[in-house]
Motif scaffolding. Structure first.
Motif, PDB file in Angstrom:
ATOM      1  N   MET A  57       0.837  -1.190   0.000  1.00 28.65           N
ATOM      2  CA  MET A  57       0.000   0.000   0.000  1.00 28.65           C
ATOM      3  C   MET A  57       0.879   1.250   0.000  1.00 28.65           C
ATOM      4  O   MET A  57       1.881   1.327   0.717  1.00 28.65           O
ATOM      5  CB  MET A  57      -0.900   0.005   1.245  1.00 28.65           C
ATOM      6  N   SER A  58       0.521   2.223  -0.800  1.00 34.66           N
ATOM      7  CA  SER A  58       1.301   3.460  -0.903  1.00 34.66           C
ATOM      8  C   SER A  58       1.152   4.301   0.356  1.00 34.66           C
ATOM      9  O   SER A  58       0.121   4.253   1.030  1.00 34.66           O
ATOM     10  CB  SER A  58       0.848   4.272  -2.114  1.00 34.66           C
ATOM     11  N   GLU A  59       2.205   5.079   0.654  1.00 34.15           N
ATOM     12  CA  GLU A  59       2.186   5.929   1.839  1.00 34.15           C
ATOM     13  C   GLU A  59       2.627   7.344   1.502  1.00 34.15           C
ATOM     14  O   GLU A  59       3.520   7.551   0.675  1.00 34.15           O
ATOM     15  CB  GLU A  59       3.113   5.386   2.927  1.00 34.15           C
ATOM     16  N   VAL A  60       1.990   8.295   2.176  1.00 39.03           N
ATOM     17  CA  VAL A  60       2.395   9.697   2.100  1.00 39.03           C
ATOM     18  C   VAL A  60       3.083  10.048   3.414  1.00 39.03           C
ATOM     19  O   VAL A  60       2.503   9.869   4.488  1.00 39.03           O
ATOM     20  CB  VAL A  60       1.186  10.627   1.879  1.00 39.03           C
ATOM     21  N   ILE A  61       4.316  10.511   3.329  1.00 33.24           N
ATOM     22  CA  ILE A  61       5.090  10.860   4.518  1.00 33.24           C
ATOM     23  C   ILE A  61       5.460  12.333   4.449  1.00 33.24           C
ATOM     24  O   ILE A  61       6.115  12.766   3.497  1.00 33.24           O
ATOM     25  CB  ILE A  61       6.364  10.008   4.627  1.00 33.24           C
ATOM     26  N   ILE A  62       5.041  13.097   5.442  1.00 28.93           N
ATOM     27  CA  ILE A  62       5.416  14.509   5.497  1.00 28.93           C
ATOM     28  C   ILE A  62       6.640  14.666   6.393  1.00 28.93           C
ATOM     29  O   ILE A  62       6.730  14.048   7.456  1.00 28.93           O
ATOM     30  CB  ILE A  62       4.265  15.392   5.998  1.00 28.93           C
ATOM     31  N   VAL A  63       7.591  15.455   5.933  1.00 24.54           N
ATOM     32  CA  VAL A  63       8.784  15.790   6.716  1.00 24.54           C
ATOM     33  C   VAL A  63       8.680  17.266   7.048  1.00 24.54           C
ATOM     34  O   VAL A  63       8.553  18.106   6.148  1.00 24.54           O
ATOM     35  CB  VAL A  63      10.076  15.501   5.936  1.00 24.54           C
ATOM     36  N   THR A  64       8.710  17.586   8.328  1.00 23.67           N
ATOM     37  CA  THR A  64       8.458  18.956   8.740  1.00 23.67           C
ATOM     38  C   THR A  64       9.348  19.351   9.905  1.00 23.67           C
ATOM     39  O   THR A  64      10.128  18.551  10.417  1.00 23.67           O
ATOM     40  CB  THR A  64       6.967  19.141   9.091  1.00 23.67           C
TER      41      THR A  64
END
Length: 240
Positions: A1-8
């Motif tokens: 499953m695809s994932e969205v990862i935010i780096v902040t």
């Protein structure tokens, strides 16, 4: 499953763009279809860190506002089969964008990519909300400095309110000798302040500084302690 990862991060200068670029590069090296999205509008640097600044024609605002299709703004990194980047705008852009625009874009990208890494603007303005709303995971990059740690905690609280349950943090620019003096926060102090799981630490190293200035991600230099460290951090990030 695809994932969205935010780096902040809570403040600028912590190294979140450097981290995003190197984690995305490692994912591509491992065979994952990966796209890096620069959401730091007006302060675009990801293209420089990847050495792709001369390839930018369209940017993410062109996609979100309907000026061009997604594929037009995707810049391929020729060093890999499946690593792409989407640049931020080079200056202020007053086109109206809502969180829904970003959610729709990420859903489309999930059909094509295994991982979508979003480099968000520092702080908690509207741009941060737009960048974070579609994320499945979040990584907060901080450094051993009191203001940076406090701001990281503030941004983490905001991520929690948005509804992102899988949150992590990374300590960048670590100088063990200085930590030992007690004049800057040490790892136990930082871990006590921040609620997310610690993925790892990145030592302050001139080679990282050189890599960002030359557009060559540091993890491309194999058999180094830096590349090994980034690989361990990535293992912890994607295993959860």
């Amino acid at each position: 499953m695809s994932e969205v990862i935010i780096v902040t991060s809570g403040k600028g200068g912590t190294g979140k763009t450097m981290f995003s670029v190197n984690i995305g590069t490692l994912l591509a090296k491992r065979g994952y279809k990966t796209v890096l999205i620069d959401m730091d509008m007006g302060l675009r640097n990801m293209d420089l860190y990847m050495g792709l600044e001369n390839n930018v024609v369209y940017n993410i605002m062109d996609v979100l506002s309907g000026v061009c299709r997604v594929r037009k703004a995707l810049i391929k990194d020729s060093r890999f089969n499946d690593l792409y980047m989407m640049a931020a705008t080079p200056g202020k852009d007053f086109r109206d964008i809502t969180p829904l625009h970003m959610e729709i874009l990420c859903e489309k990208l999930k059909e094509q990519f295994d991982y979508i890494i979003i480099d968000s603007p520092a702080g908690m303005d509207e741009g941060f909300i737009n960048a974070a709303v579609a994320a499945d995971k979040a990584v907060v990059v901080t450094e051993p400095e009191v203001a940076s740690v406090r701001d990281a905690d503030t941004i983490d609280n905001c991520l929690e309110e948005i509804g992102i349950e899988k949150r992590f943090f990374v300590v960048n620019k670590m100088r063990a000798g200085l930590m030992a003096t007690g004049l800057v926060p040490n790892l136990p102090d930082i871990s006590e302040t921040l609620k997310p799981r610690l993925l790892g630490v990145i030592q302050d190293d001139d080679n990282i500084y050189i890599s960002t200035n030359t557009g060559v991600p540091i993890v491309l230099k194999e058999d180094t302690y830096i590349a090994e460290n980034f690989n361990k951090i990535l293992d912890r990030l994607i295993e959860d």
